[in-house]
Scaffold this active site. Sequence first.
Site, mmCIF file in Angstrom:
data_model
loop_
_atom_site.group_PDB
_atom_site.id
_atom_site.type_symbol
_atom_site.label_atom_id
_atom_site.label_comp_id
_atom_site.label_asym_id
_atom_site.label_seq_id
_atom_site.Cartn_x
_atom_site.Cartn_y
_atom_site.Cartn_z
ATOM 1 N N SER A 118 0.892 4.142 -2.806
ATOM 2 C CA SER A 118 0.684 5.562 -2.498
ATOM 3 C C SER A 118 1.775 6.425 -3.100
ATOM 4 O O SER A 118 1.530 7.550 -3.554
ATOM 5 C CB SER A 118 0.599 5.778 -0.982
ATOM 6 O OG SER A 118 1.869 5.654 -0.359
ATOM 7 N N LYS A 119 3.002 5.921 -3.118
ATOM 8 C CA LYS A 119 4.114 6.699 -3.656
ATOM 9 C C LYS A 119 4.170 6.635 -5.180
ATOM 10 O O LYS A 119 4.608 7.582 -5.823
ATOM 11 C CB LYS A 119 5.434 6.225 -3.032
ATOM 12 C CG LYS A 119 5.530 6.530 -1.535
ATOM 13 C CD LYS A 119 5.375 8.018 -1.245
ATOM 14 C CE LYS A 119 5.610 8.352 0.214
ATOM 15 N NZ LYS A 119 5.492 9.808 0.490
ATOM 16 N N VAL A 156 0.832 -1.202 0.000
ATOM 17 C CA VAL A 156 0.000 0.000 0.000
ATOM 18 C C VAL A 156 0.866 1.251 0.000
ATOM 19 O O VAL A 156 0.582 2.223 -0.709
ATOM 20 C CB VAL A 156 -0.958 -0.002 1.205
ATOM 21 C CG1 VAL A 156 -1.764 1.289 1.254
ATOM 22 C CG2 VAL A 156 -1.903 -1.202 1.123
ATOM 23 N N TYR A 157 1.964 1.234 0.775
ATOM 24 C CA TYR A 157 2.881 2.375 0.775
ATOM 25 C C TYR A 157 3.445 2.586 -0.624
ATOM 26 O O TYR A 157 3.489 3.717 -1.125
ATOM 27 C CB TYR A 157 4.009 2.137 1.776
ATOM 28 C CG TYR A 157 5.028 3.255 1.823
ATOM 29 C CD1 TYR A 157 4.770 4.422 2.548
ATOM 30 C CD2 TYR A 157 6.241 3.161 1.141
ATOM 31 C CE1 TYR A 157 5.686 5.455 2.587
ATOM 32 C CE2 TYR A 157 7.167 4.183 1.178
ATOM 33 C CZ TYR A 157 6.889 5.339 1.904
ATOM 34 O OH TYR A 157 7.808 6.357 1.936
ATOM 35 N N ALA A 158 3.883 1.503 -1.268
ATOM 36 C CA ALA A 158 4.407 1.618 -2.624
ATOM 37 C C ALA A 158 3.349 2.193 -3.559
ATOM 38 O O ALA A 158 3.637 3.083 -4.378
ATOM 39 C CB ALA A 158 4.888 0.258 -3.129
#
Length: 275
Positions: free
Chosen positions: A164-165, A160-162
């Site tokens: 978002s970025k 999810v972090y990936a």
Amino acid sequence: MKLETVAGKRVLVTGAAMGLGKLFAEHAVREGADAVVLWDVNELALRETAAQLAAEGGKVHQYVVDVSSQEAIREAAAAVRAEIGGIDILVNNAGIVRGNTYFWETENRADIDKTMAINSLAPMYLTLEFLPGMVAGAGQARVLNIASSAGLVANPRMAVYAASKWAALGWSDSVRLELEQAGHDHVKVTTLCPTYINTGMFDGAKGILFTPMLEQHDVVDTAWREMKNGGALVVLPWTSRMNRALTGLLPIKVRDFYLNAVGVYHSMDQFTGRK
């Protein structure tokens, strides 16, 4: 056109109470910004940082803002415009990371919404509040968006972090191109994509081959300089630039073998994050 200094400019930094955000705000104060606007959700840390910067001569304005809320962004942006006018330099720095599990093991689904809201949507909505004024003005203006090298390659245990970025990078660079296409050469957008930085946010993350944990002062110094120069994309360190080039050329199976071998795909196995 190059911007030599932010002296006389109005600067807004999100996530300004600590880490990279605080360092960006310190740069603005040292260069004599006419106003340094600090946004953060951590009221205590924000108050301490604001007091420190004011003691150093900064013209500081502090706002407790939860940038995961579109309504909070709108209200705070309106308050900023009422207090000091528009913003000349916007640093979209606020971010969160959740990781260390496989996606299907996610227990708190709210983490998905929070991560996307803060890392992807907040920069969009906040920029929308101030970019029209930058475009309408005649002075040099800048937007610096903090993305991540996780926005350049896939990475297990931080899906999810990936995501978002990746979203932040795609949006940021597209807006840069839109400004160029529309002829608004006085407004520049810079996107920063670093690997893990020693702010505490990525405590427990393992180093990648030839890629030590980045020093936060070095990252901020480089990003600040490139932002003033109007640079488009800052990828740190050199290994990330190499990985980006290689993964764009290699077949997927070879790419996965390579990124696994250098440690990218296992860098989040022992992640704990800031306590």
